[in-house]
Scaffold this motif. Sequence first.
Motif, PDB file in Angstrom:
ATOM      1  N   UNK A  78      19.932 -11.869  24.384  1.00  0.00           N
ATOM      2  CA  UNK A  78      20.803 -10.938  25.098  1.00  0.00           C
ATOM      3  C   UNK A  78      21.105  -9.689  24.266  1.00  0.00           C
ATOM      4  N   UNK A  79      21.209  -9.860  22.943  1.00  0.00           N
ATOM      5  CA  UNK A  79      21.549  -8.685  22.131  1.00  0.00           C
ATOM      6  C   UNK A  79      20.353  -7.740  21.994  1.00  0.00           C
ATOM      7  N   UNK A 116      23.368  -1.018  22.533  1.00  0.00           N
ATOM      8  CA  UNK A 116      24.191  -0.835  21.344  1.00  0.00           C
ATOM      9  C   UNK A 116      23.445  -1.272  20.085  1.00  0.00           C
ATOM     10  N   UNK A 117      22.493  -2.214  20.246  1.00  0.00           N
ATOM     11  CA  UNK A 117      21.749  -2.710  19.090  1.00  0.00           C
ATOM     12  C   UNK A 117      20.410  -1.993  18.926  1.00  0.00           C
ATOM     13  N   UNK A 118      19.678  -1.855  20.021  1.00  0.00           N
ATOM     14  CA  UNK A 118      18.350  -1.253  19.948  1.00  0.00           C
ATOM     15  C   UNK A 118      18.370   0.037  20.757  1.00  0.00           C
ATOM     16  N   UNK A 119      18.612   1.130  20.117  1.00  0.00           N
ATOM     17  CA  UNK A 119      18.656   2.409  20.812  1.00  0.00           C
ATOM     18  C   UNK A 119      18.619   3.524  19.763  1.00  0.00           C
ATOM     19  N   UNK A 145      10.407   4.262  15.569  1.00  0.00           N
ATOM     20  CA  UNK A 145      11.418   3.573  14.755  1.00  0.00           C
ATOM     21  C   UNK A 145      12.289   2.658  15.619  1.00  0.00           C
ATOM     22  N   UNK A 146      12.533   3.061  16.836  1.00  0.00           N
ATOM     23  CA  UNK A 146      13.242   2.173  17.766  1.00  0.00           C
ATOM     24  C   UNK A 146      12.433   0.906  17.984  1.00  0.00           C
ATOM     25  N   UNK A 147      11.118   1.075  18.151  1.00  0.00           N
ATOM     26  CA  UNK A 147      10.246  -0.085  18.327  1.00  0.00           C
ATOM     27  C   UNK A 147      10.260  -0.975  17.090  1.00  0.00           C
ATOM     28  N   UNK A 148      10.198  -0.357  15.900  1.00  0.00           N
ATOM     29  CA  UNK A 148      10.225  -1.136  14.663  1.00  0.00           C
ATOM     30  C   UNK A 148      11.541  -1.893  14.513  1.00  0.00           C
ATOM     31  N   UNK A 149      12.650  -1.236  14.879  1.00  0.00           N
ATOM     32  CA  UNK A 149      13.942  -1.907  14.815  1.00  0.00           C
ATOM     33  C   UNK A 149      13.979  -3.097  15.754  1.00  0.00           C
ATOM     34  N   UNK A 150      13.357  -2.948  16.921  1.00  0.00           N
ATOM     35  CA  UNK A 150      13.298  -4.064  17.860  1.00  0.00           C
ATOM     36  C   UNK A 150      12.555  -5.247  17.277  1.00  0.00           C
ATOM     37  N   UNK A 151      11.463  -4.999  16.553  1.00  0.00           N
ATOM     38  CA  UNK A 151      10.721  -6.094  15.928  1.00  0.00           C
ATOM     39  C   UNK A 151      11.533  -6.756  14.814  1.00  0.00           C
ATOM     40  N   UNK A 152      12.274  -5.958  14.063  1.00  0.00           N
ATOM     41  CA  UNK A 152      13.120  -6.535  13.011  1.00  0.00           C
ATOM     42  C   UNK A 152      14.164  -7.474  13.622  1.00  0.00           C
ATOM     43  N   UNK A 153      14.786  -7.017  14.710  1.00  0.00           N
ATOM     44  CA  UNK A 153      15.778  -7.868  15.376  1.00  0.00           C
ATOM     45  C   UNK A 153      15.129  -9.089  16.003  1.00  0.00           C
ATOM     46  N   UNK A 154      13.900  -8.949  16.470  1.00  0.00           N
ATOM     47  CA  UNK A 154      13.194 -10.094  17.036  1.00  0.00           C
ATOM     48  C   UNK A 154      12.927 -11.145  15.968  1.00  0.00           C
ATOM     49  N   UNK A 155      12.547 -10.697  14.773  1.00  0.00           N
ATOM     50  CA  UNK A 155      12.356 -11.638  13.666  1.00  0.00           C
ATOM     51  C   UNK A 155      13.679 -12.295  13.270  1.00  0.00           C
TER      52      UNK A 155
END
Length: 315
Positions: free
Chosen positions: A198-199, A204-207, A216-226
Amino acid sequence: MMLGNFFGQMGDFHLTKYTGNPLGPFAQRGNAAEYAASEQWGIIGDHPYRLVVYRSRTPDPRHARTLDRDIEQQRRGLEQAADSVREQEFACEADAQQALEYWLETTPRPWHHVSGEVVAETRQARPGRPRKDPAPGEIRTIWRVRITIGAVDAARRQQELERRNTFVLITTVSAEVLPPAALLAEYKGQVHVERHFHFLKDPLFVDALYVKKPERVEALGYVLLLACLLYSLVERRVRAAQVAIPSPSRRVLKNPTGHEIARHLESLLVTRDATGKRTVALPSILHATLVAILDALQMPITVFTEPPLREPPRG
């Protein structure tokens, strides 16, 4: 595979009579819901689909409370609608009867037994104290509509309650591959994945709040996915080891979530003495739980006190 939950408007298809086969409970707790399933086939948009109808054999009390609130709200609406007719006066019985029939025809009343009748009332035409022998014309007759909102239709209520405890799963997978019990377990298992994701859907988390470039937004999404993957693994291993964690409400959580595990680890502090040696500082009451968590994760306590060695940059 197509898997969905729906009930109500599902297009043109044919359902045979519901004859559910018991599947048993789907959770380990004592009050876990038990289900019965019935295999169906239907045609939706000229395509055949497998429809599995599930009904809870242990009705959810929340459904009953919600239904009773809906019924009570409708009763208040019926009383207000009836008051608008009760207050009217009619000069003849035919007009009052017509108004009653129109109200009964146009007012929905799915839950209550409603009855109505036309009654006559006498009124004194002149003001003041009525005479013992009134003259002709001093007494006139008016007609009113009397509507009675009766008890709830128990059969209709039970039918609606059973409907709210029934749902349908649609899939293209055959029963040989996914029997009704396995299909329900697959559907219920989705919530565990969605609960952790959900996050990732929250801006608020990925934007662009933290990073502006799309890559960089995409990279941040992968970091949060890990991070979500690690979070899930921690939760799974601690639960598999049956580690109980005390909560602030003075309860013991036998199946702690990753959030509770992280909250417990937040109490840990790493201190350094005069020689530079790092040690773990933790209240004694939480030490046994920390040891159990680390054993379940197969991690030594030195992960908090000995930073990993960094390889020198190459080239």
